[in-house]
Design a protein around this motif. Structure first.
Motif, mmCIF file in Angstrom:
data_model
loop_
_atom_site.group_PDB
_atom_site.id
_atom_site.type_symbol
_atom_site.label_atom_id
_atom_site.label_comp_id
_atom_site.label_asym_id
_atom_site.label_seq_id
_atom_site.Cartn_x
_atom_site.Cartn_y
_atom_site.Cartn_z
ATOM 1 N N VAL A 139 -73.567 12.827 -37.195
ATOM 2 C CA VAL A 139 -74.938 12.359 -36.480
ATOM 3 C C VAL A 139 -75.409 13.538 -35.649
ATOM 4 C CG1 VAL A 139 -76.314 11.007 -35.186
ATOM 5 C CG2 VAL A 139 -74.341 9.820 -36.594
ATOM 6 N N HIS A 140 -74.338 14.163 -34.895
ATOM 7 C CA HIS A 140 -74.549 15.309 -34.174
ATOM 8 C C HIS A 140 -73.161 16.259 -33.978
ATOM 9 C CE1 HIS A 140 -72.462 13.817 -30.142
ATOM 10 N NE2 HIS A 140 -72.117 12.881 -31.035
ATOM 11 N N ARG A 141 -73.453 17.325 -33.253
ATOM 12 C CA ARG A 141 -72.076 18.061 -33.564
ATOM 13 C C ARG A 141 -71.870 18.960 -32.287
ATOM 14 N NH1 ARG A 141 -73.395 23.255 -34.482
ATOM 15 N NH2 ARG A 141 -71.254 23.821 -35.165
ATOM 16 N N ILE A 142 -70.714 19.443 -32.192
ATOM 17 C CA ILE A 142 -70.451 20.099 -30.914
ATOM 18 C C ILE A 142 -69.796 21.523 -31.476
ATOM 19 C CG2 ILE A 142 -70.673 18.466 -29.120
ATOM 20 C CD1 ILE A 142 -67.517 18.255 -29.212
ATOM 21 N N LEU A 150 -67.831 12.961 -29.299
ATOM 22 C CA LEU A 150 -68.522 12.943 -30.524
ATOM 23 C C LEU A 150 -68.721 11.761 -31.055
ATOM 24 C CD1 LEU A 150 -69.767 15.798 -32.319
ATOM 25 C CD2 LEU A 150 -68.153 15.070 -33.801
ATOM 26 N N MET A 151 -69.971 11.071 -31.732
ATOM 27 C CA MET A 151 -69.749 9.884 -32.372
ATOM 28 C C MET A 151 -70.108 10.398 -33.854
ATOM 29 S SD MET A 151 -73.407 8.642 -31.110
ATOM 30 C CE MET A 151 -74.864 10.028 -31.162
ATOM 31 N N ALA A 152 -69.301 9.454 -34.872
ATOM 32 C CA ALA A 152 -69.680 9.726 -36.330
ATOM 33 C C ALA A 152 -70.085 8.174 -36.698
ATOM 34 C CB ALA A 152 -68.636 10.187 -36.850
ATOM 35 N N ALA A 153 -70.792 8.116 -37.737
ATOM 36 C CA ALA A 153 -71.174 6.851 -38.380
ATOM 37 C C ALA A 153 -70.536 6.491 -39.662
ATOM 38 C CB ALA A 153 -72.871 6.821 -38.610
ATOM 39 N N GLY A 161 -79.719 4.520 -37.214
ATOM 40 C CA GLY A 161 -79.963 4.124 -35.561
ATOM 41 C C GLY A 161 -79.722 4.996 -34.581
ATOM 42 N N LEU A 162 -78.526 5.774 -34.966
ATOM 43 C CA LEU A 162 -78.190 6.808 -33.887
ATOM 44 C C LEU A 162 -78.863 7.877 -34.095
ATOM 45 C CD1 LEU A 162 -74.048 6.440 -34.079
ATOM 46 C CD2 LEU A 162 -75.555 5.753 -32.315
ATOM 47 N N ALA A 163 -79.411 8.207 -35.198
ATOM 48 C CA ALA A 163 -80.267 9.529 -35.429
ATOM 49 C C ALA A 163 -81.642 9.419 -34.811
ATOM 50 C CB ALA A 163 -80.488 9.855 -36.946
ATOM 51 N N LYS A 164 -82.149 8.133 -34.764
ATOM 52 C CA LYS A 164 -83.396 7.812 -34.017
ATOM 53 C C LYS A 164 -83.155 7.802 -32.391
ATOM 54 C CE LYS A 164 -85.074 4.660 -37.727
ATOM 55 N NZ LYS A 164 -85.345 3.048 -38.194
ATOM 56 N N GLN A 165 -82.161 7.570 -31.832
ATOM 57 C CA GLN A 165 -81.982 7.708 -30.402
ATOM 58 C C GLN A 165 -81.918 9.168 -30.204
ATOM 59 O OE1 GLN A 165 -78.809 4.838 -28.711
ATOM 60 N NE2 GLN A 165 -78.922 3.958 -30.678
ATOM 61 N N LEU A 166 -81.148 10.051 -31.035
ATOM 62 C CA LEU A 166 -81.092 11.138 -30.752
ATOM 63 C C LEU A 166 -82.650 11.995 -30.761
ATOM 64 C CD1 LEU A 166 -78.065 12.471 -32.744
ATOM 65 C CD2 LEU A 166 -78.214 12.798 -30.480
ATOM 66 N N ILE A 171 -80.054 9.342 -25.809
ATOM 67 C CA ILE A 171 -78.763 9.261 -25.937
ATOM 68 C C ILE A 171 -78.205 9.930 -24.464
ATOM 69 C CG2 ILE A 171 -76.550 10.150 -26.880
ATOM 70 C CD1 ILE A 171 -77.686 9.147 -29.601
ATOM 71 N N THR A 172 -77.121 9.581 -23.855
ATOM 72 C CA THR A 172 -76.640 10.223 -22.630
ATOM 73 C C THR A 172 -75.703 11.423 -23.235
ATOM 74 O OG1 THR A 172 -77.150 8.349 -21.489
ATOM 75 C CG2 THR A 172 -75.570 9.947 -20.481
ATOM 76 N N ARG A 173 -75.857 12.466 -22.756
ATOM 77 C CA ARG A 173 -74.881 13.374 -23.273
ATOM 78 C C ARG A 173 -74.811 14.388 -21.868
ATOM 79 N NH1 ARG A 173 -77.119 16.067 -28.585
ATOM 80 N NH2 ARG A 173 -78.770 15.229 -27.638
#
Length: 312
Positions: A139-142, A150-153, A161-166, A171-173
């Protein structure tokens, strides 16, 4: 070897002078192995000042224009591999991992395995398919040399759902980093668009030309003399290399950063001293807000200890 995308950059920084061609390109192509870079050089995929350069030992000179021809990547499915993983949280929809420094998130040219994706496929079995066969679940990368959360779906519902929050920047990062020099203010915000560096397509830069909105909030955690500053940086947006680019833009590059900082480093830093220590999001299935924290890795803490010993 077929020539695909072309990357061009010019040696402008004096600290890059005298650096070997393979080392220089490896620093810029962070997710590509040095052995693959050497193969590209040997096979005629690198030019210096318009001429093919097949020696990996060529020493860069100021003003050199270097072209790298990167063959098109084949979309081969990532294969499961039994690799060490630090799982922070897991359920039927997603997994949160604490990525080690030095691990690439997904396969890339010259780096087909040994990545976080390979490890997740082995551990989870199935991941979301939205980002294709070489980036499943991502969903996102570092960055490779950035450690942390890091979260993965595991399925497309959760990924969406996670992509929409991004996209909504909800999203708190939060990251911790060590920068060069003394940041005088206690806190601040860098609001400057980021895109490909027009002078060096292997890097990102603050630029209006093709740049996208990028906002980083930072606060000082501790100062070490006038030489270094320990900070927390929170992402409002999530552009490639955002914290590294923004801090370099305000003349406080990250300690050890081979791409945006001085060539010379200190205190044993290998790669940027940057750690994703806090990650929070709403679970797409349950609607519950979840937040995770990661302690500073040993290498990061060791650098802080050395700084304290020198400047306290």
């Amino acid at each position: 070897m077929d020539r695909g995308e072309t990357y061009t950059f010019q040696i402008e920084e004096s600290e890059r002078e005298g650096q070997r061609l393979d080392a220089l390109l490896s620093a810029f192509m962070e997710e590509t192995s040095r052995s693959y870079i050497q193969k590209l050089i040997a096979s005629g995929n690198v030019r210096v000042n318009g001429k093919d350069e097949s020696s990996k030992k060529y020493k860069a000179r100021r003003g050199d224009v270097i072209e790298l021809f990167l063959p098109e990547a084949r979309e081969l499915p990532a294969e499961p591999q039994d690799l060490p993983l630090n799982i922070v949280y897991e359920d039927d929809d997603l997994v949160v991992v604490d990525k080690a420094k030095g691990m690439v998130v997904h396969p890339a040219p010259g780096n087909p395995d040994g990545t976080l994706v390979n490890a997740l496929l082995y551990h989870c079995g199935n991941l979301s398919s939205i980002n294709g066969v070489i980036r499943p679940g991502i969903v996102h990368r570092i960055d490779k040399d950035t450690s942390g959360l890091l979260m993965a779906a595991k399925n497309d519902f959760t990924h969406s759902g996670l992509a929409k929050q991004l996209e909504a920047h909800s999203i708190t990062r939060a990251y911790q980093a060590v920068t060069l020099y003394n940041i005088k203010e206690e806190r601040g915000t860098v609001n400057a668009p980021i895109g490909r560096d027009p002078k060096n397509r292997l890097r990102r830069a603050v630029t209006e030309q093709g740049g996208k909105r990028a906002v980083t909030h930072y606060r000082v955690l501790k100062r070490f003399g006038g030489a270094y500053t320990h900070i927390e940086a929170r992402l409002e947006t999530g552009r490639t290399h955002q914290i590294r680019v923004h801090m370099a833009h305000i003349h406080h590059p990250l300690l050890g950063d081979p791409l945006y900082g001085p060539r010379k480093t200190a205190f044993g830093a290998e790669g940027q001293v940057l750690h994703a220590w806090l990650l929070g999001f709403i679970h797409p299935r349950t609607g519950e807000y979840m937040e995770f924290k990661s302690p500073l890795p040993q290498e990061f803490q060791s650098i802080l200890n050395k700084l304290e010993a020198k400047y306290e």
